[in-house]
Write an enzyme that holds these catalytic residues in place. Structure first.
Site, PDB file in Angstrom:
ATOM      1  N   ALA A 118       9.784  32.989  78.006  1.00  0.00           N
ATOM      2  CA  ALA A 118      10.305  32.188  79.119  1.00  0.00           C
ATOM      3  C   ALA A 118      10.936  30.847  78.786  1.00  0.00           C
ATOM      4  O   ALA A 118      11.716  30.327  79.575  1.00  0.00           O
ATOM      5  CB  ALA A 118       9.181  31.972  80.136  1.00  0.00           C
ATOM      6  N   PRO A 120      13.281  27.815  77.428  1.00  0.00           N
ATOM      7  CA  PRO A 120      12.813  26.570  78.058  1.00  0.00           C
ATOM      8  C   PRO A 120      12.638  26.645  79.576  1.00  0.00           C
ATOM      9  O   PRO A 120      12.414  25.623  80.211  1.00  0.00           O
ATOM     10  CB  PRO A 120      13.921  25.573  77.704  1.00  0.00           C
ATOM     11  N   ASP A 168       1.809  34.972  72.170  1.00  0.00           N
ATOM     12  CA  ASP A 168       2.744  36.061  71.855  1.00  0.00           C
ATOM     13  C   ASP A 168       2.590  37.110  72.963  1.00  0.00           C
ATOM     14  O   ASP A 168       1.488  37.635  73.163  1.00  0.00           O
ATOM     15  CB  ASP A 168       2.377  36.643  70.481  1.00  0.00           C
ATOM     16  N   CYS A 237      21.049  37.680  75.040  1.00  0.00           N
ATOM     17  CA  CYS A 237      22.369  37.051  74.920  1.00  0.00           C
ATOM     18  C   CYS A 237      23.060  37.606  73.675  1.00  0.00           C
ATOM     19  O   CYS A 237      23.712  36.874  72.936  1.00  0.00           O
ATOM     20  CB  CYS A 237      22.290  35.527  74.945  1.00  0.00           C
TER      21      CYS A 237
HETATM   22  N1  SAM Z   1      14.342  32.921  79.352  1.00  0.00           N
HETATM   23  C1  SAM Z   1      14.591  31.657  78.705  1.00  0.00           C
HETATM   24  C2  SAM Z   1      15.457  30.800  79.618  1.00  0.00           C
HETATM   25  O1  SAM Z   1      16.212  31.352  80.431  1.00  0.00           O
HETATM   26  O2  SAM Z   1      15.350  29.570  79.553  1.00  0.00           O
HETATM   27  C3  SAM Z   1      15.205  31.839  77.334  1.00  0.00           C
HETATM   28  C4  SAM Z   1      14.343  32.731  76.471  1.00  0.00           C
HETATM   29  S1  SAM Z   1      14.871  32.847  74.788  1.00  0.00           S
HETATM   30  C5  SAM Z   1      16.119  34.019  74.881  1.00  0.00           C
HETATM   31  C6  SAM Z   1      13.544  33.777  74.128  1.00  0.00           C
HETATM   32  C7  SAM Z   1      12.233  33.016  74.022  1.00  0.00           C
HETATM   33  O3  SAM Z   1      11.223  33.949  73.609  1.00  0.00           O
HETATM   34  C8  SAM Z   1      12.213  31.899  72.995  1.00  0.00           C
HETATM   35  O4  SAM Z   1      11.763  30.720  73.604  1.00  0.00           O
HETATM   36  C9  SAM Z   1      11.205  32.375  71.958  1.00  0.00           C
HETATM   37  O5  SAM Z   1      10.457  31.319  71.386  1.00  0.00           O
HETATM   38  C10 SAM Z   1      10.311  33.269  72.777  1.00  0.00           C
HETATM   39  N2  SAM Z   1       9.599  34.333  72.037  1.00  0.00           N
HETATM   40  C11 SAM Z   1       9.966  34.951  70.881  1.00  0.00           C
HETATM   41  N3  SAM Z   1       9.081  35.909  70.572  1.00  0.00           N
HETATM   42  C12 SAM Z   1       8.145  35.906  71.551  1.00  0.00           C
HETATM   43  C13 SAM Z   1       6.969  36.672  71.782  1.00  0.00           C
HETATM   44  N4  SAM Z   1       6.598  37.621  70.940  1.00  0.00           N
HETATM   45  N5  SAM Z   1       6.232  36.407  72.888  1.00  0.00           N
HETATM   46  C14 SAM Z   1       6.618  35.425  73.756  1.00  0.00           C
HETATM   47  N6  SAM Z   1       7.717  34.664  73.568  1.00  0.00           N
HETATM   48  C15 SAM Z   1       8.474  34.914  72.490  1.00  0.00           C
END
Ligand code: SAM
Length: 301
Positions: A118, A120, A168, A237
């Site tokens: 989620a 930032p 996670d 993205c």
């Molecule tokens: N949805 C967000 C927004 O609209 O602001 C952007 C999300 S970004 C594409 C993906 C996010 O997933 C990053 O902040 C990353 O740190 C987090 N992330 C990566 N692996 C993850 C995991 N296994 N569990 C939870 N979060 C994870």
């Protein structure tokens, strides 16, 4: 393909889309993208935001598929951040493409919703706004610093019914059940390249292989956390089939989930790329949009 586009990415794009479409994508990577933002209807409405922008000498264009979205015509982010509508959280700086997944999710007040990756918090706060702050949202984020940043954004935007879990998402308790899930998955960012801004995607085969594994595990987990009969959105993205249609196909096969076709007519003017899984949507990067993929799925059993 073009200087600045990593060669492995260029190879994948040409193999997937062919030379002509690859050229269109490369042109999108070369544009200086317009600044876009979302009126945060928890704190102000679109008319209020428009008049505040106009008062600051900023011309903004409306977007036909969202009441809340604006494209700035004569300014960039640095002209907006000093304004009180920014300081007070009445707006959120967000790319247009990234506003699509929460709209496709179609969240409703009083639902119990999981935003699985989620930070930032752009889409979390959008879901809160779309439901009039009346959905119960769980916002999961693996990285502690990003989870803290999200808490700040949630507070600034007035999204009051959100519980943040710094974990996670693959470790979320299997006892949880949600009415809707958004998985805006960690990805290569292949759709967001802006060569003029000096942005570089990380592009090695090893990095992509690892990312794809995480995406599939997260999507299978997301489907297991949905109540049977309920719907979720998977987005990235990235414009690569490996991170998009292939992940969705494999997760459907593993879980028996069904694809819920997205009505592309609901998003007039959005530049689209061909997809290999009809009913999903892939946005082509251009001067207004970044590359993005969206799919909607229903858990059947
Ligand atoms: N949805 C967000 C927004 O609209 O602001 C952007 C999300 S970004 C594409 C993906 C996010 O997933 C990053 O902040 C990353 O740190 C987090 N992330 C990566 N692996 C993850 C995991 N296994 N569990 C939870 N979060 C994870």
């Amino acid at each position: 393909m073009r200087e600045g586009i990593p060669s492995y990415l260029a190879q994948l794009i040409i193999a997937q889309y062919g030379e002509e479409t690859a050229e269109r994508i490369a042109q999108g990577f070369e544009c200086r993208r317009k600044t876009t933002l979302r009126a945060n209807r928890i704190k102000n409405d679109a008319a209020g935001v428009l008049s505040a922008l106009e008062a600051a000498g900023i011309a903004a264009q409306r977007v036909s598929w969202s009441e809340d979205a604006f494209i700035l015509e004569n300014a960039h982010e640095d002209a907006v951040t000093p304004l009180s509508i920014y300081e007070n959280g009445e707006i959120y700086m967000q790319s247009l493409s990234s506003m699509i997944p929460p709209i496709v999710l179609d969240p409703k007040a009083e639902e119990n919703i999981l935003d699985m990756a989620a930070a930032p918090g752009g889409k979390t706060t959008q879901i809160a706004a779309l439901t009039g702050n009346r959905a119960q949202i769980t916002a999961c984020e693996r990285h502690a610093a990003r989870a803290e940043r999200m808490k700040y954004n949630l507070q600034k935007q007035g999204a009051t019914r959100v519980s943040v879990m710094n974990i996670d998402a693959r470790q979320l308790d299997d006892m949880f059940r949600f009415d809707r899930v958004l998985l805006d998955a960690p990805c290569s960012g292949s759709g967001t390249l802006q060569l003029r801004e000096g942005s570089r995607a990380r592009f090695t085969k090893e990095y992509l292989d690892k990312t794809v594994k995480t995406q599939e595990a997260l999507l299978v987990k997301a489907l297991s956390l949905l109540r049977p009969g309920c719907e979720m959105v998977y987005s990235t993205c990235s414009i690569l089939e490996r991170e998009n249609e292939e992940i969705v196909r494999r997760a459907m096969k593993k879980t028996g989930a069904q694809l819920v076709p997205i009505e592309a007519q609901a998003f007039p003017g959005v530049p689209l790329l061909p997809v290999t899984l009809p009913g999903t949507m892939c946005v082509c990067p251009d001067e207004t949009y970044e590359g993005f993929f969206v799919a909607k799925l229903r858990r059947v059993r």
